[in-house]
Write a protein that holds these residues in place. Structure first.
Motif, PDB file in Angstrom:
ATOM      1  N   ALA A  88      33.231  31.269  28.466  1.00  0.00           N
ATOM      2  CA  ALA A  88      34.277  32.290  28.563  1.00  0.00           C
ATOM      3  C   ALA A  88      35.283  32.266  27.417  1.00  0.00           C
ATOM      4  O   ALA A  88      36.155  33.129  27.351  1.00  0.00           O
ATOM      5  N   LYS A  89      35.147  31.323  26.514  1.00  0.00           N
ATOM      6  CA  LYS A  89      36.157  31.127  25.467  1.00  0.00           C
ATOM      7  C   LYS A  89      36.452  32.404  24.683  1.00  0.00           C
ATOM      8  O   LYS A  89      37.597  32.732  24.432  1.00  0.00           O
ATOM      9  N   ASP A  90      35.448  33.114  24.300  1.00  0.00           N
ATOM     10  CA  ASP A  90      35.654  34.325  23.501  1.00  0.00           C
ATOM     11  C   ASP A  90      35.545  35.581  24.362  1.00  0.00           C
ATOM     12  O   ASP A  90      35.248  36.664  23.858  1.00  0.00           O
ATOM     13  N   CYS A  91      35.790  35.397  25.647  1.00  0.00           N
ATOM     14  CA  CYS A  91      35.656  36.485  26.608  1.00  0.00           C
ATOM     15  C   CYS A  91      36.503  37.694  26.214  1.00  0.00           C
ATOM     16  O   CYS A  91      37.679  37.556  25.860  1.00  0.00           O
ATOM     17  N   CYS A  92      35.882  38.827  26.268  1.00  0.00           N
ATOM     18  CA  CYS A  92      36.592  40.106  26.142  1.00  0.00           C
ATOM     19  C   CYS A  92      37.345  40.247  24.824  1.00  0.00           C
ATOM     20  O   CYS A  92      38.416  40.838  24.772  1.00  0.00           O
ATOM     21  N   GLN A  93      36.806  39.657  23.771  1.00  0.00           N
ATOM     22  CA  GLN A  93      37.360  39.777  22.426  1.00  0.00           C
ATOM     23  C   GLN A  93      38.832  39.372  22.356  1.00  0.00           C
ATOM     24  O   GLN A  93      39.647  40.014  21.708  1.00  0.00           O
ATOM     25  N   GLY A  94      39.166  38.303  23.071  1.00  0.00           N
ATOM     26  CA  GLY A  94      40.523  37.782  23.021  1.00  0.00           C
ATOM     27  C   GLY A  94      41.507  38.514  23.915  1.00  0.00           C
ATOM     28  O   GLY A  94      42.695  38.208  23.899  1.00  0.00           O
ATOM     29  N   ARG A  95      41.032  39.429  24.721  1.00  0.00           N
ATOM     30  CA  ARG A  95      41.914  40.169  25.629  1.00  0.00           C
ATOM     31  C   ARG A  95      41.875  39.489  26.991  1.00  0.00           C
ATOM     32  O   ARG A  95      41.089  39.842  27.865  1.00  0.00           O
ATOM     33  N   ALA A  96      42.748  38.506  27.160  1.00  0.00           N
ATOM     34  CA  ALA A  96      42.749  37.667  28.355  1.00  0.00           C
ATOM     35  C   ALA A  96      42.897  38.477  29.640  1.00  0.00           C
ATOM     36  O   ALA A  96      42.356  38.098  30.682  1.00  0.00           O
ATOM     37  N   LEU A 102      38.013  37.686  36.978  1.00  0.00           N
ATOM     38  CA  LEU A 102      37.170  36.502  37.112  1.00  0.00           C
ATOM     39  C   LEU A 102      38.003  35.312  37.567  1.00  0.00           C
ATOM     40  O   LEU A 102      37.629  34.593  38.494  1.00  0.00           O
ATOM     41  N   LEU A 103      39.141  35.102  36.935  1.00  0.00           N
ATOM     42  CA  LEU A 103      40.010  33.983  37.300  1.00  0.00           C
ATOM     43  C   LEU A 103      40.529  34.131  38.726  1.00  0.00           C
ATOM     44  O   LEU A 103      40.613  33.155  39.463  1.00  0.00           O
ATOM     45  N   ALA A 104      40.876  35.359  39.109  1.00  0.00           N
ATOM     46  CA  ALA A 104      41.372  35.594  40.464  1.00  0.00           C
ATOM     47  C   ALA A 104      40.299  35.254  41.491  1.00  0.00           C
ATOM     48  O   ALA A 104      40.594  34.672  42.544  1.00  0.00           O
ATOM     49  N   GLU A 105      39.063  35.587  41.204  1.00  0.00           N
ATOM     50  CA  GLU A 105      37.975  35.291  42.137  1.00  0.00           C
ATOM     51  C   GLU A 105      37.753  33.791  42.260  1.00  0.00           C
ATOM     52  O   GLU A 105      37.451  33.271  43.332  1.00  0.00           O
ATOM     53  N   LEU A 106      37.904  33.077  41.173  1.00  0.00           N
ATOM     54  CA  LEU A 106      37.727  31.623  41.206  1.00  0.00           C
ATOM     55  C   LEU A 106      38.837  30.945  42.002  1.00  0.00           C
ATOM     56  O   LEU A 106      38.600  29.947  42.675  1.00  0.00           O
ATOM     57  N   THR A 107      40.047  31.450  41.920  1.00  0.00           N
ATOM     58  CA  THR A 107      41.169  30.791  42.586  1.00  0.00           C
ATOM     59  C   THR A 107      41.344  31.218  44.036  1.00  0.00           C
ATOM     60  O   THR A 107      42.027  30.547  44.779  1.00  0.00           O
ATOM     61  N   CYS A 108      40.710  32.315  44.424  1.00  0.00           N
ATOM     62  CA  CYS A 108      40.919  32.805  45.793  1.00  0.00           C
ATOM     63  C   CYS A 108      40.165  31.998  46.835  1.00  0.00           C
ATOM     64  O   CYS A 108      40.514  32.026  47.989  1.00  0.00           O
TER      65      CYS A 108
END
Length: 109
Positions: A88-96, A102-108
């Protein structure tokens, strides 16, 4: 993590038995499971499962420690974290903000 490390891990997880075993170990962190418990959960023979376990250990996904007479297997969460960051490091061309779902799904969960 480099490409070779990522490919080794992905290859190790690319088999249903190993993926199931690794997910089971993740659910049992931080205590881990004995090798016997993993064998029982897999439904395989000890010798067949030990081959799968060796692949996961070689890939750095599983850490083994002796507790009394038992070998306890634990998921190497640092290896998992490294793989996830690598992917995921270069995910979405640097647009976090595009990775936020994705992060919300992991933390829920």
């Amino acid at each position: 993590m480099n490409t070779s490390d990522a490919l080794l891990i992905l290859s190790a997880l690319g088999h249903p038995t190993r993926l199931d075993a690794f997910r089971l170990l993740i659910r049992h962190e931080p205590d881990g499971l004995s090798t016997g418990e993993l064998v029982d959960a897999s439904g395989l023979t000890q010798s067949t499962f030990s081959t799968h376990l060796a692949v996961m250990v070689k890939a750095g996904l599983v850490l083994s420690e002796k507790r009394g007479r038992q070998q306890i297997q634990r998921a190497n969460l640092d290896a998992l974290r490294g793989l996830m960051i690598y992917l995921a490091k270069d995910c979405c061309q640097g647009r976090a903000e595009l990775c936020e779902p994705l992060l919300a799904e992991l933390t829920c969960c």
